[in-house]
Design a protein around this motif. Structure first.
Motif, short mmCIF file in Angstrom:
data_model
loop_
_atom_site.label_atom_id
_atom_site.label_comp_id
_atom_site.label_asym_id
_atom_site.label_seq_id
_atom_site.Cartn_x
_atom_site.Cartn_y
_atom_site.Cartn_z
N HIS A 1 0.20 4.07 -0.33
CA HIS A 1 -0.58 5.80 0.71
C HIS A 1 -0.68 5.36 2.03
N ALA A 2 -0.66 3.53 2.72
CA ALA A 2 -0.60 3.54 4.16
C ALA A 2 0.26 2.86 4.42
N SER B 1 0.90 -1.46 0.04
CA SER B 1 -0.08 -0.29 -0.23
C SER B 1 1.38 0.75 0.03
N ILE C 1 -4.30 0.01 -6.66
CA ILE C 1 -3.43 -0.32 -6.21
C ILE C 1 -2.74 -1.41 -6.59
N HIS D 1 6.20 3.81 0.10
CA HIS D 1 5.61 3.94 -0.92
C HIS D 1 6.53 2.90 -1.62
#
Length: 84
Positions: free
Chosen positions: A13-14, A11, A49, A17
Motif C-alpha cells: 500500500h505504501a 508494503s 501485511i 504491489h
C-alpha cells in the motif's frame, strides 16, 4: 535456477504491489524452464501485511524466502537479478 533478490520495504500500500513482480517471475520460469527463487529482504509494517506477502507469494511463486533487512547481510556472486 534463477535467483531474484528484492531489497526494500515490503508494503503493497505504501510502495509497490508485488503482484507484477510475482507474475513476471512466473513468466520467466515458464519461458526459461528454470525454477525461480525469490528472496525478499526488507521489512513489513505489521503482521497483516507480512501474511499478505507470504500468502501472495505462495500462490504465484513456488520458491520464496523472506528475510529482515535489519538483520540480514547479503553477498552475491555470479549473475544476479535484483528488483526493488
Amino acid at each position: 535456477m534463477l535467483v531474484v533478490l528484492y531489497v526494500g520495504r515490503l508494503s503493497f500500500h505504501a510502495k509497490a504491489h508485488p503482484l507484477a513482480m510475482y507474475q513476471a517471475l512466473e513468466t520467466a520460469a515458464q519461458n526459461t524452464g528454470k525454477k525461480v527463487l525469490l528472496i525478499e529482504c526488507g521489512w513489513h509494517a505489521n503482521d497483516y501485511i507480512k501474511m499478505a506477502f507470504v500468502d501472495a507469494a505462495k500462490q504465484v511463486s513456488p520458491l520464496h524466502i523472506s528475510g529482515n533487512l535489519r538483520r540480514a547481510k547479503s553477498r552475491s556472486s555470479g549473475d544476479c537479478l535484483g528488483c526493488s
